[in-house]
Design an enzyme around this catalytic site. Structure first.
Site, short mmCIF file in Angstrom:
data_model
loop_
_atom_site.label_atom_id
_atom_site.label_comp_id
_atom_site.label_asym_id
_atom_site.label_seq_id
_atom_site.Cartn_x
_atom_site.Cartn_y
_atom_site.Cartn_z
N PRO A 224 4.15 -5.37 0.64
CG PRO A 224 2.81 -5.45 -1.23
CD PRO A 224 3.76 -4.61 -0.50
CD GLU A 225 7.00 -8.71 5.22
OE1 GLU A 225 7.27 -9.81 5.74
OE2 GLU A 225 7.11 -7.64 5.83
#
Length: 284
Positions: free
Chosen positions: A2-3
């Site tokens: 996840p960014e």
DNA sequence: AGGGGTACCTGCGGGC
DNA sequence: TGCCCGCAGGTACCCC
């Protein structure tokens, strides 16, 4: 994992669902995930706390509790927060989410559960009295979707970091917080800038374009709930895939044809991470 | 200061 | 079929 867009999507999902709930008890399956406290203190401190507010800083989720404590979660590469978690929802949501990787389970007083699941266990959970105790958050740079990240601020960063390669700079969390490998690839492609370009070689127009693409790629990705590439792990709190993956034009497209010019997309390693680009559109 | 390597983990797909 | 390799959204720590 996840960014920023994925973490923001999870943050919004939790916000709508768990604010106001009281923690009845905690089950920790893997204590290596828990940082900065012994396991018994961690569990005892969390009991009877109420979820007050949920925030995001870079790729961290910060849960404010009452009486005052902060629960800070970093999802690493494969961390997930699933709510509401019900028996067998693993199979219903996706075969990817296996109960054996449920490392922390928060049981609320209304008998619902929030589960932290993480296959690769690179995720981290902190419980602190003061956010300053989380060293890595103190060091984070500007939030790219906030006003503080202005054209002027960005030019100032580029001026200070002239000797860096542009991709390396964008990946640094202490400069801009929240970008990761997927979105940096995407932003550079859309800005027509080769990932290995030295910052000092960027023209004014290129820097401006780059700034605008950082804002627009992230904004659009948040709107679509982040990216679940191919069949990989990322899911939102409901177990749904992120819908931005089909908008990705360069990431994981080695050998495919560039949508802008028709050349073949190439891949190289930069600082150990796969970097996709079109040499015709992104000249060195 | 910047760049590279390695380590931390599990799981999947490809090549043989 | 099975084994080995490389690869995966991140970060921290070491060395030059």
């Amino acid at each position: 994992m996840p960014e920023l867009p994925e973490v923001e999507t999870i943050k919004r999902g939790l916000e709508n669902k768990i604010v106001g709930k009281k923690i009845r008890d905690i089950i920790v399956g893997n204590f290596k995930i828990i940082k900065s406290l012994s396991k018994s203190i961690f569990i005892n401190e969390l009991k009877n706390k109420v979820i007050k507010k949920i925030c995001r800083r870079g790729k961290y989720i910060i849960i404010d509790l009452y009486p005052k404590k902060n629960l800070v979660i970093h999802l690493g590469m494969t961390g997930l927060l699933i709510y509401p978690y019900v028996e067998n929802c693993d199979e219903i949501i996706s075969g990817k989410i296996k109960p054996k990787h449920n490392h922390v389970i928060f049981n609320f007083e209304d008998n619902t559960k929030l589960v932290f699941n993480d296959v690769r266990r690179f995720g981290k959970v902190y419980l602190v009295s003061d956010m300053r105790e989380v060293e890595s958050i103190n060091k984070l740079g500007l939030e790219p979707l906030e006003e503080c990240f202005s054209v002027e601020a960005f030019s100032h960063i580029l001026e200070k970091k002239k000797k860096n390669k542009i991709k390396s700079l964008l990946m640094k969390q202490d400069i801009i917080a929240g970008l990761g490998n997927i979105y940096v690839n995407e932003i550079l492609y859309r800005a027509n800038i080769h990932p290995l370009r030295q910052i000092s070689s960027l023209t004014k127009e290129e820097s401006k374009k780059l700034y605008l693409e950082i804002k627009s790629v992230l904004t659009e990705a948040v709107k679509f709930g982040g990216s679940t590439v191919a069949d990989e792990a990322y899911r939102d709190t409901n177990g749904e895939k992120g819908k931005f993956a089909k908008k990705l034009q360069i990431y994981a497209r080695k050998g495919e044809l560039c949508k802008k010019c028709g050349n073949t997309i190439e891949v190289i390693k930069i600082e150990g991470r796969s970097t996709f680009f079109c040499l015709h559109c992104q000249k060195l």
